[in-house]
Design an enzyme around this catalytic site. Sequence first.
Site, mmCIF file in Angstrom:
data_model
loop_
_atom_site.group_PDB
_atom_site.id
_atom_site.type_symbol
_atom_site.label_atom_id
_atom_site.label_comp_id
_atom_site.label_asym_id
_atom_site.label_seq_id
_atom_site.Cartn_x
_atom_site.Cartn_y
_atom_site.Cartn_z
ATOM 1 N N LEU A 223 0.840 -1.204 0.000
ATOM 2 C CA LEU A 223 0.000 0.000 0.000
ATOM 3 C C LEU A 223 0.872 1.250 0.000
ATOM 4 C CD1 LEU A 223 -2.528 -1.471 2.569
ATOM 5 C CD2 LEU A 223 -3.020 -0.941 0.161
ATOM 6 N N PRO A 224 0.289 2.408 -0.356
ATOM 7 C CA PRO A 224 1.113 3.604 -0.544
ATOM 8 C C PRO A 224 1.954 4.012 0.668
ATOM 9 C CG PRO A 224 -1.038 3.931 -1.543
ATOM 10 C CD PRO A 224 -1.098 2.623 -0.801
ATOM 11 N N THR B 1 6.489 0.544 1.862
ATOM 12 C CA THR B 1 7.525 1.323 2.529
ATOM 13 C C THR B 1 6.791 2.182 3.552
ATOM 14 O OG1 THR B 1 8.838 1.358 0.515
ATOM 15 C CG2 THR B 1 9.407 2.969 2.218
ATOM 16 N N LYS C 87 14.807 -0.374 4.933
ATOM 17 C CA LYS C 87 14.303 0.117 3.642
ATOM 18 C C LYS C 87 14.409 1.637 3.553
ATOM 19 C CE LYS C 87 11.883 0.337 -0.169
ATOM 20 N NZ LYS C 87 12.687 0.328 -1.393
ATOM 21 N N LYS D 236 7.610 10.852 -0.124
ATOM 22 C CA LYS D 236 7.120 10.198 1.101
ATOM 23 C C LYS D 236 8.257 9.442 1.784
ATOM 24 C CE LYS D 236 6.001 6.130 0.789
ATOM 25 N NZ LYS D 236 5.767 4.696 0.830
HETATM 26 P P1 NAD Z 1 0.911 2.048 -6.402
HETATM 27 O O1 NAD Z 1 0.278 3.366 -6.116
HETATM 28 O O2 NAD Z 1 1.147 1.624 -7.808
HETATM 29 O O3 NAD Z 1 0.056 0.865 -5.687
HETATM 30 C C1 NAD Z 1 -0.676 1.042 -4.511
HETATM 31 C C2 NAD Z 1 -2.007 0.322 -4.722
HETATM 32 O O4 NAD Z 1 -2.737 0.376 -3.496
HETATM 33 C C3 NAD Z 1 -2.892 0.979 -5.792
HETATM 34 O O5 NAD Z 1 -3.286 0.013 -6.750
HETATM 35 C C4 NAD Z 1 -4.083 1.518 -4.999
HETATM 36 O O6 NAD Z 1 -5.296 1.487 -5.739
HETATM 37 C C5 NAD Z 1 -4.102 0.567 -3.815
HETATM 38 N N1 NAD Z 1 -4.803 1.096 -2.652
HETATM 39 C C6 NAD Z 1 -4.752 2.346 -2.132
HETATM 40 N N2 NAD Z 1 -5.515 2.424 -1.030
HETATM 41 C C7 NAD Z 1 -6.054 1.194 -0.855
HETATM 42 C C8 NAD Z 1 -6.923 0.628 0.114
HETATM 43 N N3 NAD Z 1 -7.412 1.381 1.115
HETATM 44 N N4 NAD Z 1 -7.281 -0.673 0.009
HETATM 45 C C9 NAD Z 1 -6.800 -1.437 -1.020
HETATM 46 N N5 NAD Z 1 -5.961 -0.961 -1.972
HETATM 47 C C10 NAD Z 1 -5.609 0.338 -1.879
HETATM 48 O O7 NAD Z 1 2.269 2.028 -5.560
HETATM 49 P P2 NAD Z 1 3.523 1.038 -5.751
HETATM 50 O O8 NAD Z 1 4.534 1.713 -6.599
HETATM 51 O O9 NAD Z 1 3.020 -0.322 -6.079
HETATM 52 O O10 NAD Z 1 4.082 1.064 -4.257
HETATM 53 C C11 NAD Z 1 3.462 0.340 -3.208
HETATM 54 C C12 NAD Z 1 4.376 0.427 -1.986
HETATM 55 O O11 NAD Z 1 5.653 -0.170 -2.314
HETATM 56 C C13 NAD Z 1 4.650 1.860 -1.545
HETATM 57 O O12 NAD Z 1 4.731 1.908 -0.139
HETATM 58 C C14 NAD Z 1 6.002 2.162 -2.171
HETATM 59 O O13 NAD Z 1 6.712 3.168 -1.477
HETATM 60 C C15 NAD Z 1 6.677 0.801 -2.080
HETATM 61 N N6 NAD Z 1 7.728 0.539 -3.076
HETATM 62 C C16 NAD Z 1 7.577 0.903 -4.378
HETATM 63 C C17 NAD Z 1 8.605 0.632 -5.280
HETATM 64 C C18 NAD Z 1 8.494 1.025 -6.737
HETATM 65 O O14 NAD Z 1 9.504 0.957 -7.459
HETATM 66 N N7 NAD Z 1 7.320 1.380 -7.228
HETATM 67 C C19 NAD Z 1 9.772 -0.012 -4.857
HETATM 68 C C20 NAD Z 1 9.879 -0.394 -3.544
HETATM 69 C C21 NAD Z 1 8.845 -0.114 -2.648
#
Ligand code: NAD
Length: 299
Positions: free
Chosen positions: A64-65, A95, A170, A239
């Site tokens: 999740l975000p 994260t 992380k 963030k």
């Molecule tokens: P993203 O925004 O693509 O995915 C988040 C998903 O969560 C979305 O599909 C959204 O619709 C869903 N969501 C939001 N609120 C929700 C809720 N209440 N219930 C159910 N689903 C809900 O983000 P991401 O890039 O996949 O990142 C996700 C996490 O991983 C973040 O914490 C980010 O910091 C971490 N992360 C991302 C990366 C990267 O390269 N993108 C790498 C490492 C870590």
Amino acid sequence: MRNDKVGFIGLGNMGGRMTRRLVDAGMPVLGFDTDPSRAAACGATAAGSVREVVQDCDVVLMSLPDSNVVEAVVEGADGVLAHSRAGQTVIDLSTAAASSTQRLHGLFRDKGVHYIDAGISGGAAAAEKGTLTLMIGGDAQAVEAIRWVFQPFSTKALHMGASGAGHTTKLLNNFLNAVSLAATAEVMVAGKKAGLDLHQLLDVLNSSSGVNFATQNRFPHIVDGNYLEGGLTSKLMTKDVVLYVDLAHELGVASLNASGPLSCFGLATALGYGDKISNRVVDAIGDVSGGIRLKDAGH
Ligand code: NAD
């Protein structure tokens, strides 16, 4: 156990790709995302609610975000905590703030539920290939018992210590990533304005002391116009840096290097690149440096 039922909440850039890896490895996934189109796109069976996932599954993964969303999904009236049962394992791959993670760990422990934090590194490309690095926090026995679920999407899964240790690790890594990406973007814009050949500049950086992840893995593509869309956005990068600053503050560590990435990714967001991959920070710096693009249009 390998036959335990797996659920996944948050099927975005990372969660969707990890789910796809699990499904392709023969582990059906019951998935929930507030965007109902997400489950089908990554091969999961769509659940109608968080409750359905928690009630039906033995292991619940979340991507999740940020901590605000994790807390809402976990502690909400119809959330993960309310419907969880003793013996279940809940894993937060987001994260998130370690202090929040530790608090949630305490709430789950009171119900006999294992709560594990696992920071993920490697971006969308590694998630797709199944080569993510995982930084794990939580009770050692629970972590060892659940390693099988990490295998389809990770090649390195290190147990860093008690609850929160994974998310702490992380944040330390991501802060360095933010600093090096922001600084490299600025250097590349300067190199362009100075009239240097950018491929040659990268060649030099990559065999000199300026080498970093961005010079090696990002800018060789960006100079050719490929921004590697689909990875961490500038909003999420901001963030991560804010979480790092909070962590440094909690630890009593002077955080002297955060202003660079906070300014750069804040600028990117202000100029409209906030929901695009954080590599676009180079265009934001280019915009305020005279409209510079590393790759000229039509070349
Ligand atoms: P993203 O925004 O693509 O995915 C988040 C998903 O969560 C979305 O599909 C959204 O619709 C869903 N969501 C939001 N609120 C929700 C809720 N209440 N219930 C159910 N689903 C809900 O983000 P991401 O890039 O996949 O990142 C996700 C996490 O991983 C973040 O914490 C980010 O910091 C971490 N992360 C991302 C990366 C990267 O390269 N993108 C790498 C490492 C870590």
